[in-house]
Design an enzyme around this catalytic site. Structure first.
Site: not given
Ligand SMILES: NC(=O)c1ccc[n+]([C@@H]2O[C@H](COP(=O)([O-])OP(=O)(O)OC[C@H]3O[C@@H](n4cnc5c(N)ncnc54)[C@H](O)[C@@H]3O)[C@@H](O)[C@H]2O)c1
Length: 245
Positions: A142, A155
């Protein structure tokens, strides 16, 4: 021919957000995809959707914090597709709490998924890639792996850990032809961001909007494909200018 023609890609967090957008793009570039997620309903529905488009897709339900379940992801992938070329190590959770009110249990759960889980998936990926003679791993960190923010200590600590885990694995396996890079998203419009926070987060971003999951997918494709063949140990920030401030 697609950029990932006949490559096999494992995508954790593949049922939603950045993982799902990446799966769509990878499939359009010729990859076979293994969608890994805790959310079985969403994962199975997405698997069916991709198969209806004639894509090779497999959903595997797994919690990335379980050694057994992570091992099973790779067993099933090898059984179905015979190899693993790419791992998008992307599943994660995010919570906001002032640190003085943060339970130790919540700290541990966040670090367990966002850092330990990334390690467990990377370790298993490396085991397969060593046998195969190489591969590409993309970890999702991130922009909060680079800068701090109030209310997200667990986080941010975990994501900072992912940035340096990425460097360390890249150095450790560079000579074995395994490239390890990270994606550092800014605020991206996915279910992880609460609806009520979206306006404020867009306003805090120099380009004045949230990023789209599809914009992250393009960066992941770059890091996972031969287009980035001379890159390893890098964390690519895609954040609408946030960390340039
Ligand atoms: N959206 C943002 O603003 C943002 C910013 C920086 C980083 N991220 C990172 O991007 C990645 C994806 O997030 P996203 O934004 O697509 O969110 P999202 O919630 O749409 O997708 C995350 C997915 O991970 C799955 N998940 C969570 N814990 C799990 C586990 N223990 N085992 C297996 N699956 C699991 C969830 O069921 C979900 O489908 C994450 O690592 C998040 O921290 C997101």
């Amino acid at each position: 021919m697609g950029k990932l023609q006949d490559k096999v890609a494992v995508i954790t967090g593949g049922a939603s957000g950045i993982g799902a957008a990446t799966a769509r793009l990878f499939v359009s570039e010729g990859a076979k995809v293994v969608l890994v997620d805790l959310n079985e309903e969403k994962g199975k529905a997405f698997e069916s959707e991709l198969k209806a488009l004639n894509a090779d897709a497999l959903f595997v339900k797994a919690n990335i914090t379980s050694e057994e379940e992570v091992a099973n992801i790779f067993t099933q992938t090898i059984e179905k597709f015979g190899k693993v070329d790419i791992v998008f190590n992307n599943a994660g959770i995010g919570r906001v709490h002032p640190t003085h009110e943060l339970d130790y249990a919540e700290w541990r759960q966040t670090v367990n998924v966002d850092l330990d889980g990334v390690f467990l998936v990377a370790r298993e990926a490396i085991r397969e890639m060593l046998k195969a003679g190489g591969g590409a791993i993309v970890n999702t960190a991130s922009m909060y792996g680079w800068v701090g923010s109030p209310g997200s200590a667990a986080y941010n600590a975990a994501k900072g850990g992912v940035v340096n885990l990425t460097r360390s694995l890249a150095l450790e396996y560079a000579e074995q032809n395994i490239r390890v890079n990270a994606l550092c998203p800014g605020f991206i419009d996915t279910p992880i961001i609460p609806e009520e926070s979206k306006l404020a987060l867009a306003a805090a971003t120099p380009v004045k909007r949230l990023g789209k999951a599809e914009e992250m997918a393009k960066a992941v494709l770059f890091l996972a494909s031969d287009d980035s063949s001379y890159m390893t140990g890098n964390s690519l920030t895609v954040d609408g200018g946030y960390t340039a401030q």
